[in-house]
Write a protein that holds these residues in place. Structure first.
Motif, PDB file in Angstrom:
ATOM      1  N   SER A 152      56.506  -6.105  14.499  1.00 30.28           N
ATOM      2  CA  SER A 152      57.664  -6.356  15.355  1.00 30.28           C
ATOM      3  C   SER A 152      57.232  -6.048  16.778  1.00 30.28           C
ATOM      4  CB  SER A 152      58.868  -5.487  14.956  1.00 30.28           C
ATOM      5  OG  SER A 152      58.581  -4.108  15.154  1.00 30.28           O
ATOM      6  N   GLN A 153      57.834  -6.715  17.722  1.00 28.31           N
ATOM      7  CA  GLN A 153      57.455  -6.506  19.114  1.00 28.31           C
ATOM      8  C   GLN A 153      57.675  -5.042  19.503  1.00 28.31           C
ATOM      9  OE1 GLN A 153      59.509  -9.242  21.672  1.00 28.31           O
ATOM     10  NE2 GLN A 153      58.377 -11.022  20.931  1.00 28.31           N
ATOM     11  N   PRO A 154      56.723  -4.445  20.220  1.00 24.74           N
ATOM     12  CA  PRO A 154      56.891  -3.041  20.634  1.00 24.74           C
ATOM     13  C   PRO A 154      57.885  -2.903  21.778  1.00 24.74           C
ATOM     14  CG  PRO A 154      54.814  -3.916  21.458  1.00 24.74           C
ATOM     15  CD  PRO A 154      55.400  -4.985  20.578  1.00 24.74           C
ATOM     16  N   LYS A 155      59.153  -2.862  21.404  1.00 26.55           N
ATOM     17  CA  LYS A 155      60.227  -2.766  22.398  1.00 26.55           C
ATOM     18  C   LYS A 155      60.509  -1.324  22.807  1.00 26.55           C
ATOM     19  CE  LYS A 155      61.728  -7.133  22.663  1.00 26.55           C
ATOM     20  NZ  LYS A 155      61.800  -7.892  23.947  1.00 26.55           N
ATOM     21  N   LYS A 156      60.160  -0.377  21.911  1.00 32.98           N
ATOM     22  CA  LYS A 156      60.382   1.038  22.193  1.00 32.98           C
ATOM     23  C   LYS A 156      59.084   1.797  21.962  1.00 32.98           C
ATOM     24  CE  LYS A 156      65.339   1.394  21.174  1.00 32.98           C
ATOM     25  NZ  LYS A 156      66.345   2.161  20.412  1.00 32.98           N
ATOM     26  N   ILE A 157      58.566   2.397  23.020  1.00 35.74           N
ATOM     27  CA  ILE A 157      57.272   3.067  22.981  1.00 35.74           C
ATOM     28  C   ILE A 157      57.463   4.553  23.253  1.00 35.74           C
ATOM     29  CG2 ILE A 157      54.975   3.196  24.024  1.00 35.74           C
ATOM     30  CD1 ILE A 157      55.335   0.235  24.859  1.00 35.74           C
ATOM     31  N   LEU A 158      56.944   5.383  22.359  1.00 36.57           N
ATOM     32  CA  LEU A 158      57.045   6.832  22.528  1.00 36.57           C
ATOM     33  C   LEU A 158      55.733   7.370  23.087  1.00 36.57           C
ATOM     34  CD1 LEU A 158      58.532   9.495  22.194  1.00 36.57           C
ATOM     35  CD2 LEU A 158      57.689   9.593  19.830  1.00 36.57           C
ATOM     36  N   PHE A 159      55.837   8.134  24.194  1.00 35.49           N
ATOM     37  CA  PHE A 159      54.662   8.675  24.865  1.00 35.49           C
ATOM     38  C   PHE A 159      54.854  10.181  25.068  1.00 35.49           C
ATOM     39  CE2 PHE A 159      52.094   8.844  29.040  1.00 35.49           C
ATOM     40  CZ  PHE A 159      50.911   9.103  28.349  1.00 35.49           C
ATOM     41  N   PRO A 160      54.525  11.005  24.048  1.00 32.23           N
ATOM     42  CA  PRO A 160      54.635  12.455  24.219  1.00 32.23           C
ATOM     43  C   PRO A 160      53.608  12.958  25.229  1.00 32.23           C
ATOM     44  CG  PRO A 160      54.420  11.835  21.889  1.00 32.23           C
ATOM     45  CD  PRO A 160      54.058  10.647  22.706  1.00 32.23           C
ATOM     46  N   SER A 161      54.024  13.905  26.075  1.00 30.00           N
ATOM     47  CA  SER A 161      53.107  14.440  27.078  1.00 30.00           C
ATOM     48  C   SER A 161      53.580  15.803  27.550  1.00 30.00           C
ATOM     49  CB  SER A 161      53.008  13.496  28.281  1.00 30.00           C
ATOM     50  OG  SER A 161      52.192  14.047  29.289  1.00 30.00           O
ATOM     51  N   ASN A 162      52.615  16.665  27.878  1.00 33.35           N
ATOM     52  CA  ASN A 162      52.973  17.935  28.525  1.00 33.35           C
ATOM     53  C   ASN A 162      52.741  17.866  30.038  1.00 33.35           C
ATOM     54  OD1 ASN A 162      50.208  18.014  28.760  1.00 33.35           O
ATOM     55  ND2 ASN A 162      49.920  19.807  27.448  1.00 33.35           N
ATOM     56  N   TYR A 163      52.346  16.701  30.529  1.00 40.77           N
ATOM     57  CA  TYR A 163      52.110  16.444  31.953  1.00 40.77           C
ATOM     58  C   TYR A 163      50.992  17.315  32.545  1.00 40.77           C
ATOM     59  CZ  TYR A 163      56.674  14.326  31.240  1.00 40.77           C
ATOM     60  OH  TYR A 163      57.712  13.600  30.743  1.00 40.77           O
ATOM     61  N   MET A 164      50.133  17.829  31.688  1.00 36.78           N
ATOM     62  CA  MET A 164      49.004  18.636  32.168  1.00 36.78           C
ATOM     63  C   MET A 164      47.746  17.802  32.345  1.00 36.78           C
ATOM     64  SD  MET A 164      50.124  21.675  32.671  1.00 36.78           S
ATOM     65  CE  MET A 164      48.594  22.613  32.802  1.00 36.78           C
ATOM     66  N   ILE A 165      47.747  16.580  31.824  1.00 38.85           N
ATOM     67  CA  ILE A 165      46.546  15.734  31.839  1.00 38.85           C
ATOM     68  C   ILE A 165      46.554  14.836  33.070  1.00 38.85           C
ATOM     69  CG2 ILE A 165      45.310  13.910  30.609  1.00 38.85           C
ATOM     70  CD1 ILE A 165      46.696  14.967  28.039  1.00 38.85           C
ATOM     71  N   PRO A 166      45.460  14.816  33.837  1.00 39.26           N
ATOM     72  CA  PRO A 166      45.349  13.852  34.943  1.00 39.26           C
ATOM     73  C   PRO A 166      45.036  12.468  34.365  1.00 39.26           C
ATOM     74  CG  PRO A 166      43.350  15.172  34.799  1.00 39.26           C
ATOM     75  CD  PRO A 166      44.303  15.721  33.765  1.00 39.26           C
ATOM     76  N   TYR A 167      46.046  11.648  34.232  1.00 39.71           N
ATOM     77  CA  TYR A 167      45.899  10.357  33.557  1.00 39.71           C
ATOM     78  C   TYR A 167      44.900   9.455  34.262  1.00 39.71           C
ATOM     79  CZ  TYR A 167      50.317  11.951  31.594  1.00 39.71           C
ATOM     80  OH  TYR A 167      51.299  12.694  30.988  1.00 39.71           O
ATOM     81  N   LYS A 168      44.359   8.509  33.498  1.00 43.83           N
ATOM     82  CA  LYS A 168      43.446   7.527  34.064  1.00 43.83           C
ATOM     83  C   LYS A 168      44.189   6.216  34.298  1.00 43.83           C
ATOM     84  CE  LYS A 168      39.092   9.389  32.454  1.00 43.83           C
ATOM     85  NZ  LYS A 168      37.793   9.113  31.838  1.00 43.83           N
ATOM     86  N   ARG A 169      43.979   5.650  35.481  1.00 37.75           N
ATOM     87  CA  ARG A 169      44.748   4.480  35.895  1.00 37.75           C
ATOM     88  C   ARG A 169      44.499   3.281  34.986  1.00 37.75           C
ATOM     89  NH1 ARG A 169      47.424   3.908  40.507  1.00 37.75           N
ATOM     90  NH2 ARG A 169      46.332   5.668  41.432  1.00 37.75           N
ATOM     91  N   ARG A 170      43.230   3.101  34.537  1.00 35.24           N
ATOM     92  CA  ARG A 170      42.911   1.931  33.723  1.00 35.24           C
ATOM     93  C   ARG A 170      43.720   1.926  32.427  1.00 35.24           C
ATOM     94  NH1 ARG A 170      37.407  -0.948  31.862  1.00 35.24           N
ATOM     95  NH2 ARG A 170      38.135  -1.765  29.890  1.00 35.24           N
ATOM     96  N   GLU A 171      43.832   3.074  31.787  1.00 30.42           N
ATOM     97  CA  GLU A 171      44.521   3.116  30.510  1.00 30.42           C
ATOM     98  C   GLU A 171      46.033   3.073  30.685  1.00 30.42           C
ATOM     99  OE1 GLU A 171      42.796   6.170  28.097  1.00 30.42           O
ATOM    100  OE2 GLU A 171      41.018   4.949  27.785  1.00 30.42           O
ATOM    101  N   LEU A 172      46.546   3.671  31.742  1.00 30.64           N
ATOM    102  CA  LEU A 172      47.972   3.534  32.010  1.00 30.64           C
ATOM    103  C   LEU A 172      48.309   2.085  32.350  1.00 30.64           C
ATOM    104  CD1 LEU A 172      48.851   6.771  34.017  1.00 30.64           C
ATOM    105  CD2 LEU A 172      49.377   6.241  31.631  1.00 30.64           C
ATOM    106  N   LYS A 173      47.355   1.374  32.945  1.00 27.45           N
ATOM    107  CA  LYS A 173      47.570  -0.048  33.232  1.00 27.45           C
ATOM    108  C   LYS A 173      47.749  -0.824  31.932  1.00 27.45           C
ATOM    109  CE  LYS A 173      45.603  -4.058  35.615  1.00 27.45           C
ATOM    110  NZ  LYS A 173      44.467  -4.591  36.410  1.00 27.45           N
ATOM    111  N   LEU A 174      46.946  -0.477  30.914  1.00 26.20           N
ATOM    112  CA  LEU A 174      47.089  -1.120  29.613  1.00 26.20           C
ATOM    113  C   LEU A 174      48.495  -0.885  29.057  1.00 26.20           C
ATOM    114  CD1 LEU A 174      46.041  -2.486  26.990  1.00 26.20           C
ATOM    115  CD2 LEU A 174      45.204  -0.230  26.298  1.00 26.20           C
ATOM    116  N   LEU A 175      48.975   0.350  29.133  1.00 23.73           N
ATOM    117  CA  LEU A 175      50.319   0.675  28.661  1.00 23.73           C
ATOM    118  C   LEU A 175      51.369  -0.070  29.470  1.00 23.73           C
ATOM    119  CD1 LEU A 175      52.269   2.280  26.912  1.00 23.73           C
ATOM    120  CD2 LEU A 175      51.975   4.227  28.472  1.00 23.73           C
ATOM    121  N   ASP A 176      51.170  -0.162  30.785  1.00 27.14           N
ATOM    122  CA  ASP A 176      52.121  -0.858  31.648  1.00 27.14           C
ATOM    123  C   ASP A 176      52.164  -2.348  31.318  1.00 27.14           C
ATOM    124  OD1 ASP A 176      53.946  -0.825  33.973  1.00 27.14           O
ATOM    125  OD2 ASP A 176      52.407  -2.084  34.902  1.00 27.14           O
TER     126      ASP A 176
END
Length: 281
Positions: A152-176
């Motif tokens: 089924s189309q991924p209409k709802k995506i769960l992204f657990p985080s403690n906000y301690m990780i300096p995210y990488k732009r390339r991979e967040l771009k994939l999620l975006d």
């Protein structure tokens, strides 16, 4: 143009992952690489044979791998008829982890998609040993698809985080891109009894927000409890379609992956699971 790498052991689980991948990217231009790593098949059963016999066995397995991959490419092309997609067979005389890492670097792979279990995995476990090894050591985003999951189309995506990780732009771009393509909600789940965030957490949270402009992003806080249970409950209660987590040093996911068995920690997602790697590549 997306570069998608799909490892296969020619099992039903692997075929199911291929079907999911073709559905997710059916409207995008994409290169699909079907990879079979067969070094373990060569070395495993033939420890004590002479060199000539070993080479014969190696060639037999290599030829069989290439034939099966070419057949898979032909069958996929016949079934899909999608002019936006190109397919390539990749036989590799390497271990699975080495083959995936090397090919990901060679072709600048955006995403690896695989089944959660291979042909020999027990039905009682959540992830097979190969999937766990790929989660732990392959320096590329990995999407694992449960064999019983109907697309089924991924209409709802769960992204657990403690906000301690300096995210990488390339991979967040994939999620975006995924969120934008499917007009999806992204639920950023923070499990903590503390409402106030540190300066580091605030900066990382802001970076996350800025990096997902096409997502319908919301921030959710839940009190401390068993994290695996909290995630699983949230998936069920809110009917989530995709779980996304980041593998990094001292993260919950790293702790999960380094248990003696992954099931000890209790996270058994019944939906596709995208692991983003906060590792050098």
């Amino acid at each position: 143009m997306k570069n998608i790498l799909i490892p296969t052991d020619f099992s039903n689980n692997a075929d199911h992952a291929i079907s999911y991948a073709l559905n997710v990217f059916k409207c995008e231009r994409a290169n699909f690489y079907f990879l079979h790593a067969y070094a373990d098949e060569v070395y495993g059963p033939y420890h004590k044979v002479d060199a000539e016999t070993f080479e014969k066995q190696k060639k037999t397995i290599a030829d069989d791998s290439e034939d099966k991959l070419n057949k898979l490419v032909t069958e996929t092309q016949t079934k899909t008829h999608n002019p936006l997609h190109k397919y390539e067979a990749v036989p590799a005389f390497e271990s699975l982890v080495d083959a995936l890492n090397n090919f990901a670097d060679l072709k600048n792979i955006d995403l690896i998609i695989m089944g959660t279990k291979g042909k020999t995995a027990s039905s009682k476990i959540t992830f097979g040993s190969n999937t766990v090894q790929v989660f732990k050591y392959v320096k590329c985003p990995v999407l694992a698809v449960p064999d019983q999951y109907d697309y089924s189309q991924p209409k709802k995506i769960l992204f657990p985080s403690n906000y301690m990780i300096p995210y990488k732009r390339r991979e967040l771009k994939l999620l975006d891109i995924l969120a934008g393509e499917f007009k999806a909600e992204v639920h950023s789940l923070y499990i903590s009894d503390f409402v106030d965030l540190s300066h580091r957490q605030l900066d990382n949270k802001k970076f996350l927000e800025e990096s997902l402009p096409h997502a319908r992003l919301s921030f959710v806080t839940k009190g401390v409890e068993n994290r695996a249970k909290a995630i699983s409950t949230y998936i069920t209660d809110h009917k989530m379609d995709l779980l996304v987590m980041v593998n990094s040093r001292h993260s919950f996911l790293e702790d999960m992956l380094y248990k003696s068995t992954i099931d000890e920690i209790g996270l058994s997602p019944t939906i596709p699971f995208l692991v983003m790697q906060n590792l050098s590549r």
